[in-house]
Write an enzyme that holds these catalytic residues in place. Structure first.
Site, PDB file in Angstrom:
ATOM      1  N   LYS A 305      50.728   7.089  56.305  1.00 42.56           N
ATOM      2  CA  LYS A 305      49.282   6.324  55.948  1.00 42.56           C
ATOM      3  C   LYS A 305      49.146   5.529  57.283  1.00 42.56           C
ATOM      4  O   LYS A 305      50.005   5.194  57.825  1.00 42.56           O
ATOM      5  CB  LYS A 305      49.475   5.431  55.059  1.00 42.56           C
ATOM      6  CG  LYS A 305      49.537   5.983  53.626  1.00 42.56           C
ATOM      7  CD  LYS A 305      49.548   5.251  52.324  1.00 42.56           C
ATOM      8  CE  LYS A 305      49.678   5.776  51.018  1.00 42.56           C
ATOM      9  NZ  LYS A 305      48.386   6.325  50.723  1.00 42.56           N
ATOM     10  N   ARG A 379      51.217  13.335  42.373  1.00 42.21           N
ATOM     11  CA  ARG A 379      51.048  14.181  41.396  1.00 42.21           C
ATOM     12  C   ARG A 379      52.336  15.283  41.471  1.00 42.21           C
ATOM     13  O   ARG A 379      52.425  16.193  40.631  1.00 42.21           O
ATOM     14  CB  ARG A 379      49.750  15.189  41.854  1.00 42.21           C
ATOM     15  CG  ARG A 379      49.839  15.621  43.174  1.00 42.21           C
ATOM     16  CD  ARG A 379      48.448  15.957  43.730  1.00 42.21           C
ATOM     17  NE  ARG A 379      47.611  14.754  44.190  1.00 42.21           N
ATOM     18  CZ  ARG A 379      46.383  14.797  44.783  1.00 42.21           C
ATOM     19  NH1 ARG A 379      45.870  15.853  44.709  1.00 42.21           N
ATOM     20  NH2 ARG A 379      46.014  13.697  45.148  1.00 42.21           N
TER      21      ARG A 379
HETATM   22  N1  BES Z   1      49.395   5.977  46.105  1.00 39.40           N
HETATM   23  C1  BES Z   1      48.382   6.742  46.602  1.00 39.40           C
HETATM   24  C2  BES Z   1      47.075   6.214  46.020  1.00 39.40           C
HETATM   25  C3  BES Z   1      46.180   5.193  46.662  1.00 39.40           C
HETATM   26  C4  BES Z   1      45.456   5.271  47.791  1.00 39.40           C
HETATM   27  C5  BES Z   1      46.273   4.024  45.737  1.00 39.40           C
HETATM   28  C6  BES Z   1      44.788   4.048  48.243  1.00 39.40           C
HETATM   29  C7  BES Z   1      45.531   2.764  46.168  1.00 39.40           C
HETATM   30  C8  BES Z   1      44.895   2.852  47.255  1.00 39.40           C
HETATM   31  C9  BES Z   1      48.681   8.497  46.809  1.00 39.40           C
HETATM   32  O1  BES Z   1      49.853   8.641  46.769  1.00 39.40           O
HETATM   33  C10 BES Z   1      47.749   8.880  47.811  1.00 39.40           C
HETATM   34  O2  BES Z   1      48.230   8.546  49.045  1.00 39.40           O
HETATM   35  N2  BES Z   1      46.686   9.740  47.512  1.00 39.40           N
HETATM   36  C11 BES Z   1      46.203  10.040  48.493  1.00 39.40           C
HETATM   37  C12 BES Z   1      45.724  11.650  48.098  1.00 39.40           C
HETATM   38  C13 BES Z   1      45.028  12.397  49.439  1.00 39.40           C
HETATM   39  C14 BES Z   1      46.126  12.571  50.427  1.00 39.40           C
HETATM   40  C15 BES Z   1      44.851  13.763  48.838  1.00 39.40           C
HETATM   41  C16 BES Z   1      44.872   9.309  48.815  1.00 39.40           C
HETATM   42  O3  BES Z   1      44.070   9.142  47.814  1.00 39.40           O
HETATM   43  O4  BES Z   1      44.263   9.073  49.900  1.00 39.40           O
HETATM   44 MN    MN Z   2      50.639   8.795  48.596  1.00 35.41          MN
END
Ligand code: BES
Ligand code: MN
Ligand code: ZN
Length: 526
Positions: A305, A379
């Protein structure tokens, strides 16, 4: 822990640091017909101005005004007491009262007044007063609206105060302005409020336990530490506890969960908490499975990230923490249904053994997964946790997860997303959500979305193909692992963390889901 008791004295006779009650907003002032509207204004008509909004000095409040020598009517005329939601008016040494202070809180229109307002009013009072060094107050209920029971009102009031007491200040050494409310008295409630007080304390303390866990930073709440703390809280409440380590996960072939954990030096854990009601037998149905995402820190892994805001990803275990809180309250309230809580715990880090985009993993269910993006890890851990909950005998599943940024885009911070493969099950859940004062918005999950998660080389892939519908794609992925078991998925990424404090609640972890899940377990008959 907050101490609560009932007080049956008349409000004026109660010795307390602050007597708190609400004021409703009156009807709009009648139009000034004296001198012809705008013209009169322009020409400087001197007819006396009406107060902008008249306070309804209804029932007890009128008596209170009388006792205080008309002070409230005066303040109302001056426009300082309108009853608008959010208004707070503090009077010191109110004449005619033994209380040191009188705190009046605007409650908006009486037609809209509900139990949720009561929860927020005691919360607002608690935060307002503790911020001023007051550690005790009395909440005075005037006659309740039709259909509101004393027990429910007491429960909501206690929840509000106990939730408001929480501040995420565990690591701040200077807490001198953050004293807690130590005791609360409820006045003006006739009968059967004792049960409501007990329930309110159990549920709010469980929600605060969840918030305490969610607030913990990643270095102080690794999967192993989470598991220990959950086990401790669960054992105190009489739940049975099983903690799976990586060896047992390997035996169970939890390839999806293990693939996330392999990038970290910290080993994964899976917490299983079981509540079995008195007199339960193997043939008893239904069995609820409460499954919560427990990523104690989500860096994204190799699909790392951006740095900005990454610190917030310590909250990526909010779904798991909600299940721990819910199970603890369930153990104390003892409903008639068996509940199994399952929390898959891992870090998501880009260590040298980390999984890579393109890797294929085999989940416990046997399905193969092409990992397109290692940041879609929630997931993966849930896939194995849902499968395990079914193996343990869950006949109905509810999972909660901070799963996608896309749900934050779709619903913001007000509603969590609710996905389900069974409408009656979701309807029953929504009824509990309304009763508990939490908000979930129904999201689609039809087969037309399935194309988004098909893979060229495996059964499914862990991200969608286009740009849109990210929260739905994630839910479609989870759906692959629940078979025909009735299931609800709650995406709480936007609602588990309050970005700005409210008068009744601190900024930070919210403990979303706990109240609804507890209510649901108490009312679910299958
Ligand atoms: N924990 C995150 C979800 C999240 C993202 C919560 C931003 C709060 C703010 C999850 O594990 C994640 O990173 N999801 C990705 C999925 C994508 C890579 C398909 C997302 O939502 O960007
Ligand atoms: Mn994630
Ligand atoms: Zn995550």
């Amino acid at each position: 822990m907050l101490k609560v008791k009932l007080n049956s004295q008349a409000p004026e006779a109660i010795e307390t640091a602050a007597l708190v009650t609400w004021a409703f907003q009156g009807p709009p002032a009648p139009p000034n017909t004296a001198g012809g509207g705008e013209d009169a204004e322009r020409m400087g008509d001197e007819s006396p101005a009406l107060p902008p909004e008249e306070l309804r000095l209804e029932s007890g409040l009128a008596a209170l005004d009388h006792r205080s020598g008309g002070r409230l009517a005066e303040l109302s005329a001056a426009g300082e007491l309108t009853g608008k939601a959010g208004e707070a008016l503090l009077l010191h040494q109110p004449p005619g009262f033994k209380a040191k202070r009188l705190l009046l809180l605007g409650a908006g229109k009486p037609e809209k007044f509900s139990l949720h307002d009561i929860r927020n009013l005691t919360g607002t009072a608690a935060r307002y007063l503790k911020g001023r060094g007051v550690s005790e107050f009395t909440f005075w209920f005037r006659p309740l609206q039709a259909g509101m029971s004393a027990g429910d009102a007491a429960e909501a009031a206690v929840e509000g105060a106990a939730l408001a007491n929480f501040d995420p200040d565990r690591y701040q050494t200077d807490k001198k302005n953050r004293k807690a409310i130590e005791s609360l008295q409820l006045a003006g409630l006739v009968s059967d409020a004792e049960q409501g007080i007990r329930r309110g304390l159990i549920i709010a303390e469980a929600q605060n336990l969840t918030r305490e866990l969610v607030n913990e930073p990643g270095n102080r709440l690794t999967p192993r530490i989470f598991a220990e703390r959950a086990a401790e809280a669960a054992r105190q409440a009489g739940l049975s506890v099983d903690i799976l380590d990586e060896n047992r996960m390997r035996e169970l072939k939890m390839g999806a969960l293990l693939s996330v954990a392999q990038g970290s030096a910290e080993p994964p854990r899976m917490v299983v908490l079981t509540y079995t009601p008195p007199g339960w037998s193997e043939a008893s149905k239904p069995v609820l499975g409460f499954v919560g995402k427990g990523i104690t820190f989500d860096s994204g892994g190799i699909s790392i990230k951006p740095g900005e805001g990454m610190e917030k990803m310590k909250y990526d275990m909010a779904g798991g923490a909600a299940m721990v809180g819910a199970l603890r309250a369930v153990a104390e309230l003892k409903p008639g249904v068996k509940v199994i809580g399952v929390v898959p715990l891992s870090e998501n880090l880009p260590g040298s053994k980390a999984q890579k985009p393109g890797d294929v993993q085999i989940a416990m269910s046997g399905k193969s997964i092409e990992v397109i993006n290692t940041d879609a890890e929630g997931r993966l851990v849930l896939a194995d946790a849902l499968a395990y909950a079914r193996q343990l005998g869950a006949t109905h599943l509810i999972d909660a997860a901070t799963l996608t940024g896309a749900i934050v885009v779709a619903l913001g911070g007000v509603h969590a997303g609710a996905f389900a493969n069974n409408q009656p099950f979701l309807d029953a859940f929504q009824a509990s959500a309304r009763a508990a004062g939490e908000k979930f918005w129904p999201m689609p999950l039809d087969d037309d979305y399935h194309d988004n998660i098909t893979s060229d080389i495996a059964d499914i892939r862990n991200t969608g193909k286009g740009r849109g519908g990210g929260a739905i794609n994630a839910a479609m992925f989870l759906k692959e692992f629940v078979g025909d078991t009735p299931w609800i998925h709650l995406d709480i990424a936007g609602t588990a963390w309050l970005e700005e404090g409210r008068p009744w609640m601190a900024k930070g972890p919210t403990g979303i889901c706990v109240r609804t899940l507890v209510h649901f377990a108490e009312h679910f008959g299958g």
